[in-house]
Motif scaffolding. Structure first.
Motif, PDB file in Angstrom:
ATOM      1  N   TYR A 182       0.880  -1.186   0.000  1.00 13.72           N
ATOM      2  CA  TYR A 182       0.000   0.000   0.000  1.00 13.72           C
ATOM      3  C   TYR A 182       0.905   1.220   0.000  1.00 13.72           C
ATOM      4  CZ  TYR A 182       0.550   0.255   5.184  1.00 13.72           C
ATOM      5  OH  TYR A 182       1.047   0.342   6.459  1.00 13.72           O
ATOM      6  N   ASP A 193      -3.448   6.678   3.466  1.00 13.73           N
ATOM      7  CA  ASP A 193      -4.835   6.874   3.068  1.00 13.73           C
ATOM      8  C   ASP A 193      -5.531   5.514   3.065  1.00 13.73           C
ATOM      9  OD1 ASP A 193      -7.197   7.253   1.767  1.00 13.73           O
ATOM     10  OD2 ASP A 193      -6.378   8.511   0.156  1.00 13.73           O
ATOM     11  N   VAL A 194      -6.585   5.404   3.881  1.00 16.25           N
ATOM     12  CA  VAL A 194      -7.243   4.094   4.019  1.00 16.25           C
ATOM     13  C   VAL A 194      -7.857   3.636   2.695  1.00 16.25           C
ATOM     14  CG1 VAL A 194      -8.995   2.800   5.314  1.00 16.25           C
ATOM     15  CG2 VAL A 194      -7.568   4.453   6.473  1.00 16.25           C
ATOM     16  N   ASN A 195      -8.195   4.588   1.808  1.00 15.20           N
ATOM     17  CA  ASN A 195      -8.721   4.174   0.496  1.00 15.20           C
ATOM     18  C   ASN A 195      -7.674   3.401  -0.299  1.00 15.20           C
ATOM     19  OD1 ASN A 195     -11.254   5.266   0.846  1.00 15.20           O
ATOM     20  ND2 ASN A 195     -10.474   7.317   0.345  1.00 15.20           N
ATOM     21  N   ASN A 196      -6.404   3.813  -0.146  1.00 16.79           N
ATOM     22  CA  ASN A 196      -5.335   3.056  -0.813  1.00 16.79           C
ATOM     23  C   ASN A 196      -5.275   1.625  -0.297  1.00 16.79           C
ATOM     24  OD1 ASN A 196      -4.551   5.263  -2.221  1.00 16.79           O
ATOM     25  ND2 ASN A 196      -2.654   5.648  -1.075  1.00 16.79           N
ATOM     26  N   ARG A 198      -7.774  -0.117   0.940  1.00 19.00           N
ATOM     27  CA  ARG A 198      -8.905  -0.896   0.409  1.00 19.00           C
ATOM     28  C   ARG A 198      -8.612  -1.368  -1.008  1.00 19.00           C
ATOM     29  NH1 ARG A 198     -12.150   2.873   3.208  1.00 19.00           N
ATOM     30  NH2 ARG A 198     -12.706   1.822   5.147  1.00 19.00           N
ATOM     31  N   GLN A 199      -8.050  -0.439  -1.808  1.00 18.66           N
ATOM     32  CA  GLN A 199      -7.727  -0.793  -3.196  1.00 18.66           C
ATOM     33  C   GLN A 199      -6.703  -1.921  -3.244  1.00 18.66           C
ATOM     34  OE1 GLN A 199      -6.300   2.582  -5.357  1.00 18.66           O
ATOM     35  NE2 GLN A 199      -8.329   3.505  -5.455  1.00 18.66           N
ATOM     36  N   ASN A 231      -5.751   8.599  12.334  1.00 22.47           N
ATOM     37  CA  ASN A 231      -5.300   7.665  11.307  1.00 22.47           C
ATOM     38  C   ASN A 231      -5.195   6.244  11.893  1.00 22.47           C
ATOM     39  OD1 ASN A 231      -2.634   8.077   8.813  1.00 22.47           O
ATOM     40  ND2 ASN A 231      -4.695   7.294   8.644  1.00 22.47           N
ATOM     41  N   GLU A 234      -8.571   4.663  12.124  1.00 21.37           N
ATOM     42  CA  GLU A 234      -9.045   4.167  10.821  1.00 21.37           C
ATOM     43  C   GLU A 234      -8.391   2.831  10.481  1.00 21.37           C
ATOM     44  OE1 GLU A 234      -9.733   7.746   7.710  1.00 21.37           O
ATOM     45  OE2 GLU A 234      -7.665   7.507   8.368  1.00 21.37           O
ATOM     46  N   PHE A 238     -10.176  -0.707  10.002  1.00 20.33           N
ATOM     47  CA  PHE A 238      -9.956  -1.435   8.752  1.00 20.33           C
ATOM     48  C   PHE A 238      -9.520  -2.880   9.048  1.00 20.33           C
ATOM     49  CE2 PHE A 238      -6.896  -2.748   5.475  1.00 20.33           C
ATOM     50  CZ  PHE A 238      -7.703  -2.691   4.349  1.00 20.33           C
TER      51      PHE A 238
END
Ligand code: DCS
Length: 481
Positions: A182, A193-196, A198-199, A231, A234, A238
């Motif tokens: 990540y 970034d937690v979206n990274n 997830r991706q 952070n 999060e 996650f």
């Protein structure tokens, strides 16, 4: 003729595939140059004592007495050693089953594990159980033991930050698992970034990988960022949602050079979040005597603490630790001392505070000198080192330099770092050893050279970089940010 087991061609492929840049090509070349008589500044390893940092007096006094217990019987011992060091040495010797020459329990001495638990409890404000703390030969051994338990085969994935400290990539490849990267955001101060995340997980799953654990390095190596409490929340959420074990590498928790984001442990944040998370998320936290103002890398002392790990698993980890019999006993005493340093009122307190503060304040100034130095150089941008021991500037290499590197058969940042080494004696690690986005180049240096040598080192870097950039200047622009 058939191959023998240790002929190169028949070695375990995982061993051959494993890369560890911190002691890679640059380090080997630097060692060669040193043999030829060139002055080398070894900034490739976070090894403070090798760059002149003096050991703290009190712990060395205590361990010296533990190593040579006959000194305790000498009537003059009180003339060389302060009374609190003598008392402490007796205390630690009483915790062993035969002094430093005897194996301890393979989890470490119960008395030291109790001191570690008390430290964690004071730091976080939550109970800590000594039975869930294992002492190790440096944090590295702990990380390897845990990854060994997690990775079953190549379909098992471990989320690792990029850039990362290559202990993780190397161990995952040694154990035959899969690294799931990540990316940290350089333009956002190396934020996570937690979206990274997830991706990354979605992409790994689409390739049939079972993601089982996530590594965070806080403060970051090589990136130097300190994670905020928000952070960390999060991240823990996650890990809970995705049923991942969190491996919290917190070896740089004493190395903080800003006041906005003091160190906060993953354990504390998890406990603060309350049930059900605090009872569900599996967390292993790592610490060491190698970093902070101790910098006792050569002693090889570390620990890990397990949270929400089932007792049967703890038993299995104990069994595996037992194969190596015992962690270093003198290093365990360093760990005991690190987690219970002299207290106000103790004879050695003032000296201990003076020495440790002196080191930390100087590191803070050095972090600033380095960042400012790099940012004053052409085609170099560098985030401030908020914590840890490294500076990780981005080098915007002109396309002509990239061409020249290709012709020389080198990765572009390796090419740059080799030229830097030859010209100045500064031994760094190319960013490619830690992972970086495609087409972007970095180098890592420690902030550890002596403070008084720092201006000269930065000047010599600047001079080299100026010459390099004008030698390879072209009309085609630079590598992108
Ligand atoms: N974790 C991180 C993030 C580290 O940077 C290191 C050492 C370790 C664990 C392991 O340390 P010990 O085994 O000594 O406890 N850092 C290496 C580095 O990048 N330079 O020097 C050593």
């Amino acid at each position: 003729m058939s191959l023998k087991a240790l002929d190169y061609e028949s070695l375990n492929e995982n061993v051959k595939n494993c890369q560890y840049a911190v002691r890679g090509e640059l380090y080997l070349r630097a060692s060669e140059l040193q043999k030829e008589g060139k002055k080398i500044i070894f900034t490739n390893v976070g090894n403070p004592h090798a760059l002149g940092q003096k050991p703290l007096t009190f712990p060395r006094q205590v361990v010296a007495l533990c190593q040579a217990p006959f000194l305790l019987d000498n009537p003059n011992v009180g003339m060389i050693f302060p009374a609190d060091a003598i008392a402490r040495a007796k205390h630690y010797l009483s915790l062993t089953s035969g002094g430093l020459g005897a194996y301890s329990d393979s989890r470490g001495l119960p008395g030291v594990r109790k001191e570690v638990a008390e430290f964690i409890q004071r730091r976080d404000g939550y109970p800590s159980d000594p039975e869930l703390i294992f002492l190790t030969d440096g944090a590295s051994k702990g990380v390897m033991q845990i990854l060994n338990c997690v990775i079953r085969d190549q379909k098992d994935g471990i989320l690792v930050p990029v850039p990362q400290y290559p202990l993780y990539s190397a161990t995952i490849s040694l154990l035959g698992g899969t690294l799931v990267p990540y990316y940290l955001e350089e333009t956002d101060n190396w934020g996570l970034d937690v979206n990274n995340l997830r991706q990354s997980v979605a992409q790994a799953r689409s390739q049939g990988i079972t993601v089982r654990a996530m590594v965070i390095i806080n403060p970051g190596n090589p990136t130097g960022q300190c994670l905020s409490e928000a952070n960390l929340r999060e991240i823990l959420k996650f890990c809970c949602d995705e049923r991942l074990v969190l491996l919290g590498d917190e070896v740089y928790q004493q190395n903080i050079y800003q006041d906005e984001r003091p160190f906060i442990s993953s354990k504390k944040v998890l406990m603060d979040m309350g049930a059900p998370l605090s009872k569900e998320v599996q967390l292993i936290s790592f610490h060491t005597v190698s970093k902070g103002y101790w910098g006792e890398c050569g002693q090889r002392g570390g620990y890990f603490e397990m949270t929400n790990i089932p007792p049967r698993t703890v038993e299995e980890i104990y069994k595996v630790a037992s194969i190596a019999l015992s962690p270093n006993v003198s290093a365990q005493i360093f760990m005991g001392l690190m987690v219970s340093p002299p207290k106000p009122g103790d004879i050695s307190y003032d000296q201990f505070v003076r020495e440790s503060k002196g080191i930390l304040e100087s590191l803070r100034r050095r972090a600033r000198i380095m960042t400012d130095g790099f940012n004053s150089c052409k085609n170099v941008v560098c985030n401030f080192t908020e914590g840890a021991m490294y500076s990780f500037p981005q080098i915007k290499l002109p396309s002509k330099a990239i061409q020249a590197a290709k012709q020389a058969g080198k990765v572009p940042d390796v090419f740059y770092c080799l030229k830097l080494l030859e010209a100045t004696g500064i031994s760094t690690v190319p960013g490619s050893g830690f992972g970086q986005k495609e087409g972007v180049f970095h180098l890592r240096t420690t902030i550890l050279p002596a403070e008084e040598e720092m201006p000269e080192i930065m000047e010599s870097f600047k001079k080299f970089n100026d010459e390099f950039m004008s030698q390879y200047a072209d009309r085609f622009g630079y590598s992108r940010m």
